[in-house]
Scaffold this active site. Structure first.
Site, short mmCIF file in Angstrom:
data_model
loop_
_atom_site.label_atom_id
_atom_site.label_comp_id
_atom_site.label_asym_id
_atom_site.label_seq_id
_atom_site.Cartn_x
_atom_site.Cartn_y
_atom_site.Cartn_z
N TYR C 37 42.91 38.64 30.04
CA TYR C 37 42.19 39.41 31.05
C TYR C 37 40.70 39.44 30.76
O TYR C 37 40.29 39.58 29.62
CB TYR C 37 42.62 40.89 31.02
CG TYR C 37 43.96 41.18 31.56
CD1 TYR C 37 44.32 40.78 32.84
CD2 TYR C 37 44.87 41.90 30.81
CE1 TYR C 37 45.55 41.09 33.33
CE2 TYR C 37 46.11 42.21 31.31
CZ TYR C 37 46.45 41.81 32.57
OH TYR C 37 47.66 42.13 33.07
N HIS C 193 46.24 50.78 39.00
CA HIS C 193 46.37 49.74 37.98
C HIS C 193 47.24 50.18 36.80
O HIS C 193 47.39 49.43 35.84
CB HIS C 193 45.00 49.34 37.44
CG HIS C 193 44.23 48.45 38.37
ND1 HIS C 193 43.03 48.82 38.94
CD2 HIS C 193 44.50 47.21 38.85
CE1 HIS C 193 42.59 47.83 39.71
NE2 HIS C 193 43.46 46.86 39.68
N ARG C 223 36.20 37.42 42.12
CA ARG C 223 36.87 36.98 40.89
C ARG C 223 38.21 36.38 41.29
O ARG C 223 38.65 36.54 42.44
CB ARG C 223 37.08 38.14 39.93
CG ARG C 223 38.13 39.14 40.38
CD ARG C 223 38.24 40.32 39.44
NE ARG C 223 38.90 39.99 38.19
CZ ARG C 223 40.21 40.16 37.97
NH1 ARG C 223 40.99 40.64 38.91
NH2 ARG C 223 40.74 39.86 36.80
N ASN C 225 42.43 36.02 40.32
CA ASN C 225 43.56 36.52 39.55
C ASN C 225 44.73 35.58 39.87
O ASN C 225 44.66 34.80 40.82
CB ASN C 225 43.88 37.96 39.96
CG ASN C 225 44.77 38.66 38.95
OD1 ASN C 225 45.02 38.13 37.86
ND2 ASN C 225 45.25 39.83 39.31
N GLU C 265 44.91 34.46 43.51
CA GLU C 265 44.25 35.41 44.40
C GLU C 265 42.75 35.28 44.27
O GLU C 265 42.21 35.41 43.17
CB GLU C 265 44.62 36.85 44.03
CG GLU C 265 46.05 37.21 44.26
CD GLU C 265 46.39 38.61 43.73
OE1 GLU C 265 47.54 39.02 43.93
OE2 GLU C 265 45.52 39.27 43.12
N TYR C 316 55.10 40.93 32.80
CA TYR C 316 54.46 41.63 33.91
C TYR C 316 54.32 40.72 35.12
O TYR C 316 54.52 41.14 36.26
CB TYR C 316 53.09 42.15 33.48
CG TYR C 316 52.31 42.75 34.61
CD1 TYR C 316 52.73 43.93 35.22
CD2 TYR C 316 51.16 42.13 35.10
CE1 TYR C 316 52.02 44.47 36.28
CE2 TYR C 316 50.45 42.67 36.14
CZ TYR C 316 50.88 43.84 36.73
OH TYR C 316 50.18 44.37 37.77
N LYS C 317 53.99 39.48 34.89
CA LYS C 317 53.81 38.55 35.99
C LYS C 317 55.15 38.00 36.49
O LYS C 317 55.19 37.20 37.44
CB LYS C 317 52.87 37.41 35.59
CG LYS C 317 51.41 37.90 35.45
CD LYS C 317 50.45 36.81 35.05
CE LYS C 317 49.05 37.33 34.78
NZ LYS C 317 48.27 37.69 35.99
#
Lengths: 200, 332, 355
Positions: C37, C193, C223, C225, C265, C316-317
């Site tokens: 991150y 978040h 940005r 993601n 994204e 998480y993904k």
């Protein structure tokens, strides 16, 4: 003992405090079951608070009603359930003026729903005090069918509306006054681990 | 103008985007306050903005480049023109004096895109405004915005006397039932206790004026049980003059002397070192700078740093704060 | 250039496909052979010609099909688009931003004619031609945010700014990476978040919030993601997870190249002038693994990133179970040679695959 130390969690999970008497024009106190003890403690710490106080209490089988009444608040109401008390709460908030102090105590479900009513009436959520007492059961929203299941104590559990097997997340919505419940066996239907009690 | 530093992907802006403008009108409102109107040099339309926004006006005053923030007082929906109202400050460092005494219709200046650090809480069931003197300026645009969106509002405006009541005529003519004006010299004062008592739940209170007034209103609101989240204030600090002091900029490898009438930020800019800023009034946090070494006393004047941060002397807001002592080395 | 809009689906038979142009301009998100991150913000002020960064709101070959998919999602579940009452002004801000941007950036596709508050909007690809009064909700078929985001690719979070925080108080969310607008609406930046692992501890969100709060009018930021999706499914919502979750188990070594998709994204951030709110469009780009490895550098790099990703992030993904199979596929495209820095495929200079 009605106090419980919640383990540390993610940022969306509500954090409860200890009720403090604040200056204000009037004081609205809403509590269920052992939440009454937090009101009794508050009254003991601050003389004269009850002169402008309105207590709304849902006993849920406890017998704190007499002690609360003995505090001699300006107004006292005892209701059989939160839904039964709701229209009264809405009526009180609709007419309230700035300077009203709001104190909530008891279960997460009660505090969350009452906080939501105050927010709908126009109060910022940070203006509302909360103190957890009693049951650690949670109010859960099924993210799939949107149905609410009250007083969930086992994880995973079955949605009372759609029947899906759901696990309990710490993610919490103030607007819904509920935690998020998500299907546990979506990727492997029928493979549901045995339920365990929350915080056990 | 804004050169991004190497090794950084984040945009480092030293302020909001700039617009080249011409002074199109100068209107004296009274002996202290003058209104300045701007048109764009390129003939384009101005951006719209939200009530309470300010613009930073750049003025070339001889060798000195001044950058002062002023609330926009034009209608936020008006795209042809921007307007500010400036109170003459004879004790100040010269920005307002430059505008009052030297600025002429037709002068070219640069002003920043609008930046709002005092916006309306649009959740409010009712907006209750309390203004003192020149503190009326952010409310002028907010009232125009609320008028357009059918908002519920009320203004209580304290002025020294009838002569100094900037915008009183306009406000009382257009919004007679929403505006109450109080003249100090006529012995009129806002009955604050009574005003705060009985406002409907969901009301938000906004105060702008001298520091003493802000403190008075905020304290009265707290005493009356108003939640902090419902009380908003704006106090724009102008950098105050002070004793000159020496600074070393570690990254740039430069030494400089901050003069009596300039701020630390202005001195840094004078040397050509780009430093970020938005409000230049101690409120937005953009210019926060780390202190590498110091021996002496900080004169912290900002609203941004926490008290413990101020006490430990590892950060400074160069737009309004100063230093008195032997050594100051900054990470800039 | 003229865009040929694909007739394709993001559900059932999944006829979605990327043309060679779409593959060439795909926003590959990894600038080096590992991933962690970071706030990784840059200004959103254009980019290389024909790249997805060039325009304020990129319109590509999937536009018409994506809008058709959005309409189907909303018909099934109107809660995917919500706006708290105080956010209507921000909705008008957003409508103005998109209409002005698209009509300026794609004059052959979109037209906006303004006479004071009387506006005339023409959207040729979707066959829309509407006259309405700006700031008058009664003259549009939907609220302003819903009206314009039914015509714009990507999800939209509209964030109110107050008390030094951002509040997700409105949104159009039909192509989300597994989060629920209906649940998260009303939350602040840290709250929505909250479920993201590791980043809070690293202080990422504090820095990101500070950056976002100071975004100014006329100076948008962006940005990237990313996550993973099985099948080119846009609507990976928690609401429907009990229906689509099972698709994750349909991947086999044989079909992985066509079924497994990298989901990127493009997140942009614009200050909205009248409301002082911030809009946060989240534009989703999908690409199959077999199309990624057609770029030698991307094939090498994706293998290394997926292999070395911390377990919490892979969980998480949502691809921890399929990771071994993904690596088996990707390892065939990694010969261990060095890759050049940056996201671009560098087809002229990157050495050919030695396998």
């Amino acid at each position: 003992m009605s106090k419980f130390q919640f383990p540390e969690s993610i940022r969306s999970r509500p954090v409860y405090g200890t009720l403090q008497a604040h200056p204000g024009k009037s004081h609205l106190m809403i509590a269920d079951s052992e939440g009454a003890e937090a009101i009794l403690d508050l009254a003991q710490r601050k003389n004269g608070l009850m002169v402008n106080s309105h207590i709304i209490f849902i006993p849920k089988g406890t017998d704190f009603g007499k002690s609360l009444q003995a505090l001699n608040p300006a107004q006292y109401y005892e209701g059989p359930s939160y839904p039964a008390a709701l229209t009264r709460i809405q009526r009180v908030l609709a007419d309230a003026a700035m300077g009203l102090q709001i104190y909530l105590s008891g279960t997460e479900g009660l505090m969350g729903q009452a906080q939501n009513e105050a927010m709908k009436a126009g109060y910022d959520h940070t203006a509302i005090q909360t103190e957890h007492r009693g049951s650690v059961a949670r109010r859960m929203q099924c993210v799939h069918c949107k149905g609410i299941t009250e007083d969930v104590i086992m994880d995973p559990f079955q949605c009372i509306h759609c029947g899906l097997n759901l696990f309990v997340r710490d993610h919490y919505s103030r607007r819904l006054a509920a935690y998020q419940a998500v299907c546990i066996d979506a990727e492997d239907p029928g493979n549901v681990p045995p339920s365990v009690e929350l915080y056990s | 103008m804004n050169v991004p530093p190497p090794n950084s992907t984040a945009p480092k802006s030293t302020g909001a985007k700039k617009i080249a403008v011409t002074v199109s009108a100068i209107v004296r409102l009274n002996s202290l306050v003058t209104r300045f109107e701007f048109k764009r040099c390129d003939g384009e339309l101005f951006p719209t903005f939200s009530g309470g926004a300010h613009t930073v006006v750049e003025m070339q005053d001889g060798d000195i480049k001044r950058r002062n923030p002023y609330s926009l007082v034009s209608d936020p929906a008006e795209r042809e023109m921007f307007a500010i109202s400036v109170r003459r400050d004879d004790e100040g460092r010269g920005g307002s004096l430059y505008l009052h005494e030297k600025a002429q219709v037709g002068d070219q200046m640069r002003i920043s895109f609008p930046v709002n650090l005092f916006s309306l809480d649009l959740r409010a069931r009712k907006h209750l405004f309390i203004a003192g003197g020149i503190g009326i300026t952010p409310f002028i645009a907010q009232i125009k915005q609320l008028d357009r969106t059918h908002g519920n509002w009320e203004l209580h405006y304290a002025c020294r006397n009838v002569e100094l009541g900037s915008y009183v005529d306009e406000l009382t003519t257009k919004y007679a039932h929403c505006v109450k004006v109080y003249y100090d010299e006529n012995g009129q004062a806002i009955d604050l206790k009574r005003l705060l008592d009985g406002q409907p739940i969901g009301t938000h209170l906004y105060v702008c004026g001298p520091k003493g007034m802000i403190n008075w209103v905020c304290k009265a609101a707290t005493d009356a049980g108003w939640p902090d989240a419902h009380v908003h204030n704006e106090e724009f600090l102008a950098p105050k003059p002070g004793r000159p002091f020496a600074v070393r900029l570690a990254k740039s490898g430069l030494n400089l002397e901050v003069g009596e009438h300039e701020s630390l930020l202005e001195a840094i800019e004078r040397l050509g070192v780009e430093a970020p800023y938005l409000c230049r009034g101690g409120a937005c946090g953009q210019c926060e700078t780390n202190v590498v070494e110091s021996e002496g006393t900080f004169v912290h004047r900002d609203h941004w740093l926490e008290d413990d941060e101020k006490a430990c002397g590892t950060k400074i807001m160069p737009c309004v704060s100063r230093f008195e002592g032997k050594t100051l080395v900054l990470d800039r | 250039m003229t865009i040929q809009f694909n007739d394709e689906t993001f559900r059932d038979d999944y006829s979605f496909k990327n043309s060679q142009r779409a593959i060439d301009r795909f926003p590959f998100p990894f600038h080096e052979d590992s991933y962690m991150y970071s706030v990784n913000m840059e200004q959103h002020q254009g980019g290389p010609s024909d790249s997805i960064y060039e325009k304020r709101f990129d319109v590509d070959e999937h536009y018409v099909a994506e809008m058709r998919d959005r309409a189907m999602v909303l018909a099934d579940d109107p809660l995917r688009c919500q706006s708290l009452p105080h956010m209507t002004l921000a909705g008008w801000d957003l409508l103005e931003l998109i209409m002005v941007s698209k009509s300026e950036d794609y004059p052959a596709l979109f037209e906006l004619h303004r006479d004071g508050d009387n506006w005339h909007w023409i959207n040729k690809p979707l066959g829309i031609d509407d006259h309405f009064v700006f700031m008058d909700e009664t003259t549009l078929p939907y609220g302003p945010m819903e009206y314009i985001t039914r015509q714009t690719q990507g999800d939209f979070c509209v964030l109110d700014q107050r008390d030094e925080n951002l509040w997700m108080d409105a949104g159009m969310i039909t192509t989300q990476a597994d989060w629920s607008l209906d649940f998260d609406i009303g939350m602040n930046f840290f709250e929505w978040h909250a479920p993201v692992p590791l980043a809070h501890e690293k202080g990422i969100f504090i820095r990101a919030l500070k950056f976002l709060l100071s975004i100014q009018q006329g100076a948008p930021a962006r940005r990237l993601n990313w996550t993973m999706t099985v099948n080119p499914l846009l609507d990976t919502s928690p609401e429907n997870y009990h229906k689509w979750g099972i698709q994750k188990t349909s991947v086999t070594p044989k079909n992985l190249g066509s079924k497994q998709h990298l989901r990127v994204e493009l997140q942009t951030f614009f200050r909205l002038p009248r409301s002082n709110a911030l809009v946060f469009p989240i534009r989703c780009y999908l690409i199959s693994f077999q199309d990624i490895v057609s770029k030698v550098k991307w094939g090498r790099r994706l293998h290394r990133v997926i292999r070395d990703l911390p377990e919490e992030l892979a969980t998480y993904k949502g691809f921890i179970d399929n990771r071994p199979m993904m690596l088996e596929f990707l390892s065939k495209y990694d010969d261990g040679l060095e890759t050049s820095f940056g996201v671009w495929p560098e087809e002229g200079t990157e050495p050919p695959l030695q396998k």
